[in-house]
Design a protein around this motif. Structure first.
Motif, short mmCIF file in Angstrom:
data_model
loop_
_atom_site.label_atom_id
_atom_site.label_comp_id
_atom_site.label_asym_id
_atom_site.label_seq_id
_atom_site.Cartn_x
_atom_site.Cartn_y
_atom_site.Cartn_z
N PRO A 35 9.84 8.22 9.82
CA PRO A 35 10.22 9.38 9.03
C PRO A 35 9.27 9.59 7.85
CG PRO A 35 11.71 7.55 8.59
CD PRO A 35 10.83 7.13 9.73
N PRO A 36 9.23 10.79 7.30
CA PRO A 36 8.31 11.08 6.18
C PRO A 36 8.48 10.15 5.00
CG PRO A 36 9.25 13.12 7.06
CD PRO A 36 9.97 11.98 7.72
N GLU A 37 9.71 9.71 4.72
CA GLU A 37 9.90 8.85 3.55
C GLU A 37 9.22 7.49 3.71
OE1 GLU A 37 13.87 9.06 5.89
OE2 GLU A 37 12.28 10.42 5.22
N VAL A 38 9.09 7.01 4.94
CA VAL A 38 8.38 5.75 5.17
C VAL A 38 6.91 5.92 4.85
CG1 VAL A 38 7.70 4.04 6.90
CG2 VAL A 38 10.05 4.89 6.85
N ARG A 39 6.32 7.02 5.33
CA ARG A 39 4.91 7.28 5.02
C ARG A 39 4.71 7.45 3.52
NH1 ARG A 39 5.65 10.71 9.47
NH2 ARG A 39 5.51 12.59 8.19
N ALA A 40 5.67 8.09 2.86
CA ALA A 40 5.55 8.28 1.41
C ALA A 40 5.54 6.95 0.68
CB ALA A 40 6.71 9.16 0.92
N ARG A 41 6.38 6.00 1.12
CA ARG A 41 6.40 4.68 0.48
C ARG A 41 5.08 3.95 0.69
NH1 ARG A 41 11.80 4.31 2.54
NH2 ARG A 41 11.10 2.91 4.19
N VAL A 42 4.53 4.06 1.90
CA VAL A 42 3.25 3.40 2.19
C VAL A 42 2.15 3.99 1.30
CG1 VAL A 42 1.47 3.08 3.96
CG2 VAL A 42 3.88 2.77 4.55
N ILE A 43 2.15 5.31 1.14
CA ILE A 43 1.14 5.95 0.30
C ILE A 43 1.31 5.54 -1.16
CG2 ILE A 43 0.39 8.20 -0.58
CD1 ILE A 43 1.03 9.32 2.23
N ASP A 44 2.54 5.43 -1.63
CA ASP A 44 2.77 4.96 -2.99
C ASP A 44 2.22 3.56 -3.20
OD1 ASP A 44 3.96 7.29 -3.81
OD2 ASP A 44 6.02 6.61 -3.42
N GLU A 45 2.41 2.69 -2.21
CA GLU A 45 1.87 1.32 -2.32
C GLU A 45 0.35 1.34 -2.33
OE1 GLU A 45 3.39 -2.12 -1.22
OE2 GLU A 45 5.39 -1.50 -0.56
N ALA A 46 -0.25 2.27 -1.57
CA ALA A 46 -1.71 2.34 -1.51
C ALA A 46 -2.31 2.76 -2.84
CB ALA A 46 -2.14 3.29 -0.40
N ARG A 47 -1.52 3.41 -3.68
CA ARG A 47 -2.00 3.75 -5.02
C ARG A 47 -2.10 2.52 -5.91
NH1 ARG A 47 1.71 8.31 -4.42
NH2 ARG A 47 0.54 10.28 -4.24
N GLN A 48 -1.28 1.51 -5.60
CA GLN A 48 -1.21 0.31 -6.45
C GLN A 48 -2.09 -0.83 -5.94
OE1 GLN A 48 0.54 0.79 -9.20
NE2 GLN A 48 1.13 2.81 -8.40
N GLY A 49 -2.34 -0.88 -4.62
CA GLY A 49 -3.10 -1.98 -4.06
C GLY A 49 -3.59 -1.64 -2.66
N PRO A 50 -4.34 -2.54 -2.03
CA PRO A 50 -4.87 -2.26 -0.70
C PRO A 50 -3.78 -2.30 0.37
CG PRO A 50 -5.47 -4.48 -1.38
CD PRO A 50 -4.79 -3.85 -2.55
N VAL A 51 -3.64 -1.21 1.11
CA VAL A 51 -2.72 -1.12 2.24
C VAL A 51 -3.54 -0.93 3.50
CG1 VAL A 51 -0.90 0.26 3.32
CG2 VAL A 51 -0.81 -0.22 0.87
N VAL A 52 -3.23 -1.73 4.51
CA VAL A 52 -3.99 -1.71 5.76
C VAL A 52 -3.15 -1.07 6.86
CG1 VAL A 52 -5.10 -3.13 7.54
CG2 VAL A 52 -5.33 -3.74 5.12
N LEU A 53 -3.77 -0.19 7.64
CA LEU A 53 -3.14 0.37 8.83
C LEU A 53 -3.82 -0.20 10.06
CD1 LEU A 53 -1.23 2.42 10.27
CD2 LEU A 53 -3.12 4.05 10.16
N VAL A 54 -3.02 -0.81 10.95
CA VAL A 54 -3.55 -1.31 12.22
C VAL A 54 -2.68 -0.77 13.36
CG1 VAL A 54 -4.45 -3.43 11.18
CG2 VAL A 54 -2.16 -3.42 12.18
N SER A 55 -3.24 -0.77 14.56
CA SER A 55 -2.47 -0.48 15.76
C SER A 55 -2.32 -1.79 16.53
CB SER A 55 -3.17 0.58 16.61
OG SER A 55 -4.44 0.14 17.03
N ASP A 56 -1.65 -1.74 17.67
CA ASP A 56 -1.48 -2.96 18.45
C ASP A 56 -2.81 -3.53 18.92
OD1 ASP A 56 1.22 -2.85 18.12
OD2 ASP A 56 1.67 -2.07 20.12
N ALA A 57 -3.76 -2.66 19.21
CA ALA A 57 -5.09 -3.10 19.65
C ALA A 57 -6.07 -1.95 19.48
CB ALA A 57 -5.05 -3.53 21.12
N GLY A 58 -7.27 -2.27 19.03
CA GLY A 58 -8.31 -1.26 18.91
C GLY A 58 -8.27 -0.53 17.58
N THR A 59 -8.83 0.68 17.59
CA THR A 59 -8.97 1.48 16.39
C THR A 59 -7.78 2.41 16.21
OG1 THR A 59 -11.39 1.41 16.60
CG2 THR A 59 -10.46 3.12 15.20
N PRO A 60 -7.09 2.35 15.07
CA PRO A 60 -5.97 3.26 14.84
C PRO A 60 -6.39 4.72 14.94
CG PRO A 60 -6.00 1.52 13.20
CD PRO A 60 -7.29 1.41 13.96
#
Length: 326
Positions: A73-98
């Motif tokens: 849901p959008p609120e989950v993405r919003a929380r992730v973006i808020d954390e990325a403002r404070q520190g490094p947040v990594v996005l990965v997929s199960d395998a390969g390039t996201p």
């Protein structure tokens, strides 16, 4: 005398969103930079926490995980973006390039709109790895993701790509490979096709030939594992050949079956009928129900597309005609 492996470089954590590629099979295919970023991540957003947890455990990395897939849901993405403002947040997929037939498009788009720095940490990608070993023309290629499950939709998508003057690259599952090869054989019996599977793993294979020949082989020897399916570009005698940029223009894609198989990851504009007709080369015919049917003048085998005669999206009084799908 063996040389020592290089150590993981020191990395000063910087806030932002990091799009990080992980191995597609061989765990040795992760970069030193990727390991350094993962070790310093404040949060790792992933497609499946179980899969990513096993990967991090293999490298001796402990990190806080957050499930984030296309259904988040959008609120989950919003929380992730808020954390990325404070520190490094990594996005990965199960395998390969996201984002390459994997989740992440919405997150990246919203992060950029919010002013968050987005950085690529490159690495393994099955589509590029297959293209590198298949021996098909690689100076120009089109990655089209997964072929549709239904036979009709699969055929429509392939027909929509018939004139692309480039190598076509698809992802496919083992149970559907033979059906897809038969569909390709019916449209382009002479084109060279490659099937790359189990890339970077022990039983890696890349087999080339005609689609019919490969279909016969894999019908007798059912494949396993993840598959990349590649189709060579049309020969000079195969007409018409369209410029790739023209074929992939927004107005052409709005009419193409490609736009109906993108999984909703990228938004599409809703061009007017006149714009579609002018830019795509389709001619318009009226039928009794008050809709428009367009057929390509250059080939009798092309698919037709229904489009309401109004220049604006139809209302609920127009049954069976979904503007977004055209």
């Amino acid at each position: 005398m063996s040389a020592e492996l290089p150590s993981i470089p020191a990395w000063e954590p910087v806030p932002g969103l990091y799009i990080l590629a992980t191995p597609i099979g061989n765990l040795g295919d992760i970069t030193l930079r990727a390991l350094a970023v993962l070790r310093s991540a404040a949060l790792v957003a992933c497609e499946d926490t179980r899969v990513t947890g096993k990967l991090l455990k293999h490298y001796g990395i402990k990190a806080r995980l957050q499930r984030l897939d296309d259904h988040a849901p959008p609120e989950v993405r919003a929380r992730v973006i808020d954390e990325a403002r404070q520190g490094p947040v990594v996005l990965v997929s199960d395998a390969g390039t996201p984002l390459v037939s994997d989740p992440g498009y919405r997150l990246v788009r919203e992060a950029r709109a919010a002013g968050v720095t987005v950085t690529s940490i490159p690495g393994a990608c099955a589509a590029v790895s297959a293209l590198a070993i298949a021996g098909l023309p690689s100076d120009r290629f089109l990655f089209a993701g997964f072929l549709p499950v239904k036979d009709k939709a699969r055929g429509e998508m392939l027909e929509g790509l018939a004139g692309v003057a480039a190598t076509l690259v698809f992802y496919e599952t083992a149970p559907r490979l033979v059906k897809s090869l038969h569909a390709i054989a019916g449209l382009w019996p002479e084109r060279e096709v490659a099937v790359a599977r189990e890339l970077t793993k022990l039983h890696e294979e890349c087999r080339t030939g005609t689609a019919a020949g490969l279909a016969a082989h894999y019908a007798a020897h059912p494949p396993r594992g993840e598959i990349v399916l590649l189709v060579g570009p049309p020969a000079e005698a195969e007409a018409p050949v369209q410029d790739t940029d023209t074929t992939l223009s927004p107005s052409a894609l709005a009419l193409s079956p490609l736009s109906r198989s993108s999984g909703g990851r990228a938004p599409r504009a809703s061009p007017t009928p006149s714009t579609n007709a002018a830019s795509s080369g389709w001619r318009r015919r009226w039928n009794a129900c008050g809709r428009t049917t367009r057929r390509r003048a250059r080939t009798s085998a092309s698919t037709s597309s229904c489009l309401h005669r109004a220049a604006s999206p139809p209302t609920s009084k127009t049954p069976g005609c979904r503007w977004a799908d055209h």
